[in-house]
Design a protein around this motif. Structure first.
Motif, PDB file in Angstrom:
ATOM      1  N   MET A 195      11.029 -18.400  -3.429  1.00  5.77           N
ATOM      2  CA  MET A 195      10.398 -17.094  -3.302  1.00  5.77           C
ATOM      3  C   MET A 195      11.429 -16.008  -3.036  1.00  5.77           C
ATOM      4  O   MET A 195      11.364 -14.918  -3.623  1.00  5.77           O
ATOM      5  CB  MET A 195       9.382 -17.131  -2.158  1.00  5.77           C
ATOM      6  CG  MET A 195       8.479 -15.932  -2.116  1.00  5.77           C
ATOM      7  SD  MET A 195       7.409 -15.887  -3.574  1.00  5.77           S
ATOM      8  CE  MET A 195       7.026 -14.142  -3.618  1.00  5.77           C
ATOM      9  N   ALA A 196      12.405 -16.286  -2.176  1.00  2.15           N
ATOM     10  CA  ALA A 196      13.417 -15.280  -1.845  1.00  2.15           C
ATOM     11  C   ALA A 196      14.260 -14.922  -3.059  1.00  2.15           C
ATOM     12  O   ALA A 196      14.522 -13.737  -3.332  1.00  2.15           O
ATOM     13  CB  ALA A 196      14.308 -15.795  -0.714  1.00  2.15           C
ATOM     14  N   THR A 197      14.669 -15.932  -3.832  1.00  2.00           N
ATOM     15  CA  THR A 197      15.492 -15.671  -5.022  1.00  2.00           C
ATOM     16  C   THR A 197      14.689 -14.950  -6.093  1.00  2.00           C
ATOM     17  O   THR A 197      15.177 -13.980  -6.701  1.00  2.00           O
ATOM     18  CB  THR A 197      16.035 -16.994  -5.587  1.00  2.00           C
ATOM     19  OG1 THR A 197      16.725 -17.710  -4.555  1.00  2.00           O
ATOM     20  CG2 THR A 197      16.984 -16.733  -6.742  1.00  2.00           C
ATOM     21  N   GLY A 198      13.460 -15.418  -6.337  1.00  2.00           N
ATOM     22  CA  GLY A 198      12.627 -14.772  -7.358  1.00  2.00           C
ATOM     23  C   GLY A 198      12.287 -13.340  -7.006  1.00  2.00           C
ATOM     24  O   GLY A 198      12.347 -12.443  -7.862  1.00  2.00           O
ATOM     25  N   PHE A 199      11.937 -13.098  -5.743  1.00  5.62           N
ATOM     26  CA  PHE A 199      11.611 -11.746  -5.311  1.00  5.62           C
ATOM     27  C   PHE A 199      12.822 -10.827  -5.434  1.00  5.62           C
ATOM     28  O   PHE A 199      12.705  -9.673  -5.870  1.00  5.62           O
ATOM     29  CB  PHE A 199      11.105 -11.786  -3.868  1.00  5.62           C
ATOM     30  CG  PHE A 199      10.726 -10.443  -3.314  1.00  5.62           C
ATOM     31  CD1 PHE A 199       9.909  -9.578  -4.021  1.00  5.62           C
ATOM     32  CD2 PHE A 199      11.189 -10.033  -2.079  1.00  5.62           C
ATOM     33  CE1 PHE A 199       9.551  -8.333  -3.518  1.00  5.62           C
ATOM     34  CE2 PHE A 199      10.845  -8.799  -1.554  1.00  5.62           C
ATOM     35  CZ  PHE A 199      10.019  -7.949  -2.275  1.00  5.62           C
ATOM     36  N   THR A 200      13.993 -11.331  -5.080  1.00  3.96           N
ATOM     37  CA  THR A 200      15.215 -10.538  -5.216  1.00  3.96           C
ATOM     38  C   THR A 200      15.487 -10.184  -6.668  1.00  3.96           C
ATOM     39  O   THR A 200      15.876  -9.038  -6.980  1.00  3.96           O
ATOM     40  CB  THR A 200      16.413 -11.314  -4.637  1.00  3.96           C
ATOM     41  OG1 THR A 200      16.156 -11.632  -3.261  1.00  3.96           O
ATOM     42  CG2 THR A 200      17.688 -10.490  -4.732  1.00  3.96           C
TER      43      THR A 200
ATOM     44  N   SER B  84      10.755 -10.260 -15.640  1.00  3.03           N
ATOM     45  CA  SER B  84      11.227 -10.681 -14.317  1.00  3.03           C
ATOM     46  C   SER B  84      10.155 -11.425 -13.539  1.00  3.03           C
ATOM     47  O   SER B  84      10.472 -12.190 -12.618  1.00  3.03           O
ATOM     48  CB  SER B  84      11.692  -9.459 -13.517  1.00  3.03           C
ATOM     49  OG  SER B  84      10.608  -8.609 -13.176  1.00  3.03           O
ATOM     50  N   TYR B  85       8.861 -11.226 -13.911  1.00  2.00           N
ATOM     51  CA  TYR B  85       7.781 -11.916 -13.204  1.00  2.00           C
ATOM     52  C   TYR B  85       7.871 -13.429 -13.369  1.00  2.00           C
ATOM     53  O   TYR B  85       7.338 -14.179 -12.548  1.00  2.00           O
ATOM     54  CB  TYR B  85       6.418 -11.442 -13.700  1.00  2.00           C
ATOM     55  CG  TYR B  85       6.160  -9.965 -13.516  1.00  2.00           C
ATOM     56  CD1 TYR B  85       6.847  -9.230 -12.555  1.00  2.00           C
ATOM     57  CD2 TYR B  85       5.218  -9.301 -14.294  1.00  2.00           C
ATOM     58  CE1 TYR B  85       6.621  -7.882 -12.384  1.00  2.00           C
ATOM     59  CE2 TYR B  85       4.978  -7.951 -14.134  1.00  2.00           C
ATOM     60  CZ  TYR B  85       5.678  -7.245 -13.185  1.00  2.00           C
ATOM     61  OH  TYR B  85       5.444  -5.910 -13.022  1.00  2.00           O
ATOM     62  N   PHE B  86       8.536 -13.884 -14.446  1.00  2.00           N
ATOM     63  CA  PHE B  86       8.627 -15.315 -14.691  1.00  2.00           C
ATOM     64  C   PHE B  86       9.704 -15.983 -13.837  1.00  2.00           C
ATOM     65  O   PHE B  86       9.817 -17.213 -13.855  1.00  2.00           O
ATOM     66  CB  PHE B  86       8.923 -15.579 -16.171  1.00  2.00           C
ATOM     67  CG  PHE B  86       7.794 -15.211 -17.092  1.00  2.00           C
ATOM     68  CD1 PHE B  86       6.735 -16.077 -17.279  1.00  2.00           C
ATOM     69  CD2 PHE B  86       7.793 -13.989 -17.760  1.00  2.00           C
ATOM     70  CE1 PHE B  86       5.684 -15.739 -18.124  1.00  2.00           C
ATOM     71  CE2 PHE B  86       6.750 -13.646 -18.597  1.00  2.00           C
ATOM     72  CZ  PHE B  86       5.678 -14.521 -18.781  1.00  2.00           C
ATOM     73  N   ALA B  87      10.472 -15.185 -13.101  1.00  5.71           N
ATOM     74  CA  ALA B  87      11.556 -15.761 -12.292  1.00  5.71           C
ATOM     75  C   ALA B  87      11.000 -16.711 -11.237  1.00  5.71           C
ATOM     76  O   ALA B  87      11.525 -17.826 -11.043  1.00  5.71           O
ATOM     77  CB  ALA B  87      12.365 -14.642 -11.637  1.00  5.71           C
ATOM     78  N   ILE B  88       9.923 -16.297 -10.557  1.00  3.43           N
ATOM     79  CA  ILE B  88       9.381 -17.127  -9.478  1.00  3.43           C
ATOM     80  C   ILE B  88       8.785 -18.435 -10.000  1.00  3.43           C
ATOM     81  O   ILE B  88       9.127 -19.514  -9.494  1.00  3.43           O
ATOM     82  CB  ILE B  88       8.361 -16.326  -8.644  1.00  3.43           C
ATOM     83  CG1 ILE B  88       9.074 -15.182  -7.914  1.00  3.43           C
ATOM     84  CG2 ILE B  88       7.635 -17.228  -7.655  1.00  3.43           C
ATOM     85  CD1 ILE B  88       8.149 -14.264  -7.146  1.00  3.43           C
ATOM     86  N   PRO B  89       7.881 -18.402 -11.017  1.00  2.84           N
ATOM     87  CA  PRO B  89       7.353 -19.693 -11.510  1.00  2.84           C
ATOM     88  C   PRO B  89       8.417 -20.596 -12.110  1.00  2.84           C
ATOM     89  O   PRO B  89       8.353 -21.822 -11.952  1.00  2.84           O
ATOM     90  CB  PRO B  89       6.305 -19.281 -12.551  1.00  2.84           C
ATOM     91  CG  PRO B  89       6.572 -17.859 -12.870  1.00  2.84           C
ATOM     92  CD  PRO B  89       7.194 -17.269 -11.661  1.00  2.84           C
TER      93      PRO B  89
END
Length: 234
Positions: free
Chosen positions: A177-182, A201-206
Motif C-alpha cells: 500500500m505504501a509503495t503503490g500510494f507513493t 497509476s491506479y494499477f500500481a497497488i493491485p
C-alpha cells in the motif's frame, strides 16, 4: 508507602479480553455506520421505467463504495483476530498501538463518504481514502512488529512458523500500500495534466498486491520446507 500489587493471572486475562472486545466493538460500529447514509432516492409519481437507472445510479455507486469498504474492514478484522489469537499478555505499548490502529478503523465511514465526492478535478477524497487504507496497514504492521519481533513475550510460546508468516503478511501488506500510494501521488505530481498516466497509476497497488501475494506464497513454502527438514533431521 503503598505498593501496587501485580494483578493475578485471571485478572490479566480478563483485561486482555477487554482490550480485544473493545476492538471488536469499534469494528462493529465502524462497519455499521457505513450503511447509514445510503438511502433510496425519492421516486416521482410519474416516472418512466427506462429512466430508473439514472435515478438509481448515485445509490448504486454509494452501495459499491460501501461494499468495498465493508470488505476492507472485514479483512482488517480478520487480520486483527489472527494476531490476537497469539496474545497471552499486554502492556501499554500494545494498548497505544492498538488504539492507533482503531483510529483509522473509525475513520472509514468518513473517508468512504468523502470518496463519493471524487471527480477528475478534485482527487483529494480519493487520496484521503488511500491514506486511511495505508494507515490501517501501517498500524497492523506496527502491532505485529511490536508483538512478534520487539516483545515476543507478549505472545504465547510456540507456533513460530505461524507467527513469522503472519508478521510477513502484515509487512508485505503495508509495503504494497505504501509503495503503490507513493507511485500514484508522484504520478499526479509529475503529470498533473496527463489523465492517461494518472489512470494507469491506479494499477500500481493491485499489481504490487499480486506480486507480493506470490512472493509471500514462495516464502511460506520455503519456510514450511525448512521446518519439515529440521523436524525430519531430529
Amino acid at each position: 508507602m503503598s505498593v501496587i500489587k501485580e494483578p493475578k493471572a485471571s485478572h490479566r486475562e480478563f483485561e486482555l479480553e477487554r482490550l480485544i472486545l473493545f476492538s471488536d466493538a469499534v469494528f462493529a460500529i465502524a462497519i455499521t455506520l457505513l450503511i447509514i447514509e445510503i438511502k433510496l432516492p425519492a421516486f416521482p409519481a410519474r416516472y418512466s421505467s427506462q429512466d430508473y437507472w439514472e435515478l438509481l445510479k448515485p445509490t448504486a455507486m454509494e452501495f459499491f463504495v460501501f461494499t468495498a469498504s465493508f470488505v476492507f474492514i472485514g479483512n482488517f478484522w480478520i487480520r486483527h483476530l489472527n494476531l490476537c489469537r497469539f496474545l497471552q499478555h499486554y502492556d501499554n505499548g500494545l494498548i497505544h498501538r492498538n488504539l492507533f490502529f482503531l483510529f483509522f478503523i473509525v475513520c472509514f465511514p468518513f473517508s468512504t463518504s468523502a470518496l463519493l465526492k471524487t471527480n477528475a478535478h478534485f482527487m483529494l477524497p480519493f487520496f484521503i481514502y488511500l491514506c486511511n487504507l495505508a494507515g490501517c496497514l501501517a498500524a497492523l504492521f506496527w502491532i505485529s512488529y511490536y508483538v512478534f519481533q520487539r516483545n515476543p513475550d507478549l505472545a504465547a510460546p510456540g507456533h513460530q512458523t505461524e507467527k513469522e508468516l503472519l508478521y510477513q503478511r502484515c509487512k508485505y501488506g503495508f509495503l504494497t500500500m505504501a509503495t503503490g500510494f507513493t507511485c500514484i501521488v508522484l504520478i499526479y505530481f509529475w503529470y498533473p495534466e496527463n489523465a492517461a498516466y494518472q489512470r494507469a497509476s491506479y494499477f500500481a497497488i493491485p499489481l504490487l498486491a499480486v506480486f507480493n501475494h506470490f512472493r509471500l506464497k514462495i516464502k511460506k513454502r520455503n519456510t514450511l520446507r525448512l521446518v519439515h527438514k529440521m523436524s525430519s533431521s531430529q
